[in-house]
Design a protein around this motif. Structure first.
Motif, PDB file in Angstrom:
ATOM      1  N   ARG A   1     -49.002 -24.675  49.874  1.00 51.16           N
ATOM      2  CA  ARG A   1     -49.311 -23.439  49.135  1.00 51.16           C
ATOM      3  C   ARG A   1     -47.918 -23.406  48.172  1.00 51.16           C
ATOM      4  O   ARG A   1     -47.026 -23.967  48.208  1.00 51.16           O
ATOM      5  CB  ARG A   1     -49.481 -22.138  49.978  1.00 51.16           C
TER       6      ARG A   1
ATOM      7  N   THR B   1     -41.720 -19.577  60.375  1.00 51.09           N
ATOM      8  CA  THR B   1     -42.788 -18.898  59.537  1.00 51.09           C
ATOM      9  C   THR B   1     -42.430 -18.701  58.430  1.00 51.09           C
ATOM     10  O   THR B   1     -41.174 -18.514  57.884  1.00 51.09           O
ATOM     11  CB  THR B   1     -43.192 -17.612  60.511  1.00 51.09           C
TER      12      THR B   1
ATOM     13  N   VAL C   1     -47.285 -17.469  58.241  1.00 51.83           N
ATOM     14  CA  VAL C   1     -47.818 -18.656  58.871  1.00 51.83           C
ATOM     15  C   VAL C   1     -46.645 -19.304  59.249  1.00 51.83           C
ATOM     16  O   VAL C   1     -45.638 -19.490  58.788  1.00 51.83           O
ATOM     17  CB  VAL C   1     -48.466 -19.406  57.428  1.00 51.83           C
TER      18      VAL C   1
ATOM     19  N   GLN D   1     -44.312 -16.461  54.663  1.00 52.16           N
ATOM     20  CA  GLN D   1     -45.332 -15.425  54.131  1.00 52.16           C
ATOM     21  C   GLN D   1     -45.633 -15.785  52.411  1.00 52.16           C
ATOM     22  O   GLN D   1     -44.510 -16.262  52.047  1.00 52.16           O
ATOM     23  CB  GLN D   1     -44.676 -14.153  54.065  1.00 52.16           C
ATOM     24  N   GLN D   2     -46.675 -15.680  52.077  1.00 48.08           N
ATOM     25  CA  GLN D   2     -46.940 -15.816  50.803  1.00 48.08           C
ATOM     26  C   GLN D   2     -46.290 -14.481  49.911  1.00 48.08           C
ATOM     27  O   GLN D   2     -46.216 -13.414  50.365  1.00 48.08           O
ATOM     28  CB  GLN D   2     -48.469 -15.764  50.548  1.00 48.08           C
TER      29      GLN D   2
ATOM     30  N   GLY E   1     -45.479 -11.655  47.630  1.00 51.94           N
ATOM     31  CA  GLY E   1     -46.425 -10.719  46.983  1.00 51.94           C
ATOM     32  C   GLY E   1     -45.965  -9.418  47.112  1.00 51.94           C
ATOM     33  O   GLY E   1     -44.767  -9.147  47.714  1.00 51.94           O
TER      34      GLY E   1
ATOM     35  N   ASN F   1     -44.753  -8.214  50.762  1.00 52.76           N
ATOM     36  CA  ASN F   1     -44.973  -9.328  51.709  1.00 52.76           C
ATOM     37  C   ASN F   1     -46.138  -9.130  52.482  1.00 52.76           C
ATOM     38  O   ASN F   1     -45.938  -9.279  53.775  1.00 52.76           O
ATOM     39  CB  ASN F   1     -43.831  -9.795  52.324  1.00 52.76           C
ATOM     40  N   ALA F   2     -47.375  -8.452  51.921  1.00 55.80           N
ATOM     41  CA  ALA F   2     -48.229  -8.259  52.960  1.00 55.80           C
ATOM     42  C   ALA F   2     -49.014  -9.258  53.603  1.00 55.80           C
ATOM     43  O   ALA F   2     -49.790  -8.923  54.535  1.00 55.80           O
ATOM     44  CB  ALA F   2     -49.318  -7.275  52.120  1.00 55.80           C
ATOM     45  N   ALA F   3     -48.927 -10.392  53.103  1.00 57.76           N
ATOM     46  CA  ALA F   3     -49.782 -11.499  53.667  1.00 57.76           C
ATOM     47  C   ALA F   3     -49.359 -11.755  55.132  1.00 57.76           C
ATOM     48  O   ALA F   3     -48.146 -11.670  55.504  1.00 57.76           O
ATOM     49  CB  ALA F   3     -49.540 -12.913  52.754  1.00 57.76           C
ATOM     50  N   GLU F   4     -50.173 -12.328  55.918  1.00 55.27           N
ATOM     51  CA  GLU F   4     -49.770 -12.702  57.292  1.00 55.27           C
ATOM     52  C   GLU F   4     -48.933 -13.885  57.497  1.00 55.27           C
ATOM     53  O   GLU F   4     -49.065 -14.913  56.529  1.00 55.27           O
ATOM     54  CB  GLU F   4     -51.461 -13.171  58.171  1.00 55.27           C
TER      55      GLU F   4
ATOM     56  N   MET G   1     -44.016 -19.672  48.744  1.00 50.11           N
ATOM     57  CA  MET G   1     -44.028 -19.030  50.164  1.00 50.11           C
ATOM     58  C   MET G   1     -42.628 -18.698  50.516  1.00 50.11           C
ATOM     59  O   MET G   1     -41.757 -19.308  49.879  1.00 50.11           O
ATOM     60  CB  MET G   1     -44.434 -20.377  51.213  1.00 50.11           C
TER      61      MET G   1
END
Length: 389
Positions: free
Chosen positions: A27, A58, A71, A60-61, A63, A66-69, A30
């Motif tokens: 991705r 971990t 990873v 995060q995408q 955005g 940082n609402a993304a889960e 991140m």
């Protein structure tokens, strides 16, 4: 990018980490929110490895808020270095240090990844994916790798040994891998065999074998008999001739350190089961059958397999190696493979069978390890006799 201070990571790893995490996760953009590095080897354990870490954490995408889960990720960072940076270099006389750096190329592994060796390997083998290679300065390179973790040398069956030997034979017989060797400026050559004997062999190993003190050590004495002592001393005297045999044999691509610990279980690039080969610092050309020496010795050296098992495994592996060469398009000479395997095992395993670095403070169970190694020496001596070496 890095969004938080929760990074228990050495400073030299931090700059590359965001791009590496992007590559590892497939991705872009991140944000690393947590990371911790765990050292895999002790500092100074290897002359040309300045550090080896598993970095987990971990991300995060990026955005809004940082609402993304988050990873999880896990990658490996390997720092290769000039021997001149090795902590033990102080024990080397100053006049020999330049020679040491010249004889032990430290850029080979990074060059092997950059040369695309992985795509040239047999279908059932690959290298870990290299996410990034960073030259930190003139004496250090950082290699970021896919995290492939398994038990390595634990619990191998005869079939697995044969499958690994087939892969190594395929590597040796592959014209594509041979072209990759040509593209690696610091690829290993047969000269390194001579350097080994001229250096640690002549300066440390052979004097210890010829001396009586090591054979009187309580850890060694119980497993040593007059025949194995005289046999190993005879081998020490013949070591230069055996190196000459190795140099004179046909030279083929080799991994260079193909112990079971460096052949991990995983998936191929197309999803099938495969061996994932790590630690490419000795990649280059060597005698036919060379890689079989470490394949068969690795578990015995660690005490995970009896030396007597080699009597059964060696013929299986020599045959499988030859089959791998043929499958890759190179007609094997079974006699050359057998001679290369036996002579390489004699020089690189036989001479180092006694764990000299562990005798001052023996760990529990070292007697069993030594007994297994001396059984391996008996096997080696038998193979040399059978082959007229």
């Amino acid at each position: 990018m890095i969004d938080a201070a929760e990074l228990a990571v050495p400073s030299l790893l931090r700059q590359d980490l965001p791009a590496v995490v992007d590559a590892a996760l497939g991705r872009r953009g991140m944000v690393v929110i947590r990371a911790q590095a765990h050292s895999i080897i002790q500092p100074g354990a290897n002359m040309t490895t300045g550090g080896l870490w598993r970095i987990q954490g971990t991300a995060q995408q990026a955005g809004p808020a940082n609402a993304a889960e988050p990873v999880p990720f896990s990658v490996i960072a390997k720092l290769t270095q000039s021997p001149l940076l090795w902590p033990g270099i102080q024990a080397v006389p100053p006049e020999f240090r330049g020679q040491l750096a010249e004889r032990y190329p430290w850029r080979t592994e990074a060059q092997a990844y950059a040369a695309g060796v992985s795509t040239a390997l047999p279908f059932n083998a690959r290298m870990p994916e290299a996410f990034r290679i960073t030259e930190l300065d003139a004496q250090r390179i950082l290699i970021w790798l896919e995290d492939v973790d398994d038990d390595g040398a634990q619990g191998w069956s005869d079939e697995q040994f044969a499958e690994a030997a087939f892969v190594l034979g395929g590597l040796a017989g592959s014209p594509d891998v041979d072209a990759c060797v040509t593209a690696v400026p610091d690829a290993t050559t047969s000269r390194r065999l001579e350097f080994f004997l001229e250096g640690v062999g002549t300066q440390l190993l052979i004097p210890a074998i010829m001396d009586d003190d090591v054979w009187r050590h309580p850890v060694v004495a119980g497993a040593a008999d007059p025949a194995v002592i005289s046999g190993l001393r005879s081998l020490a005297g013949r070591a230069p001739d055996l190196v000459n045999v190795l140099v004179a044999l046909p030279q083929f691509p080799m991994h260079g350190d193909a112990s079971p610990q460096n052949l991990l279980a995983g998936a191929s690039n197309v999803g099938d089961e495969a061996f994932i080969l790590i630690d490419w610092g000795n990649f280059g050309r060597g005698p036919a059958g060379f890689d079989l020496a470490q394949l068969l010795a690795g578990r015995v050296n660690d005490g995970d397999m009896p030396g007597s098992d080699l009597v059964r495994l060696a013929p299986l592996c020599v045959d499988a190696y030859c089959n791998g060469m043929a499958e890759a398009g190179t007609e094997p000479d079974a006699s050359s493979v057998a001679r290369g395997h036996a002579a390489a095992m004699a020089v690189f395993t036989g001479l180092s069978a006694l764990p000299l670095d562990q005798l001052a403070a023996p760990r529990p169970g070292l007697e069993d390890v030594v007994a297994g190694r001396l059984d391996m020496v008996r096997f080696i001596l038998g193979r040399l006799d059978a082959l007229g070496l």
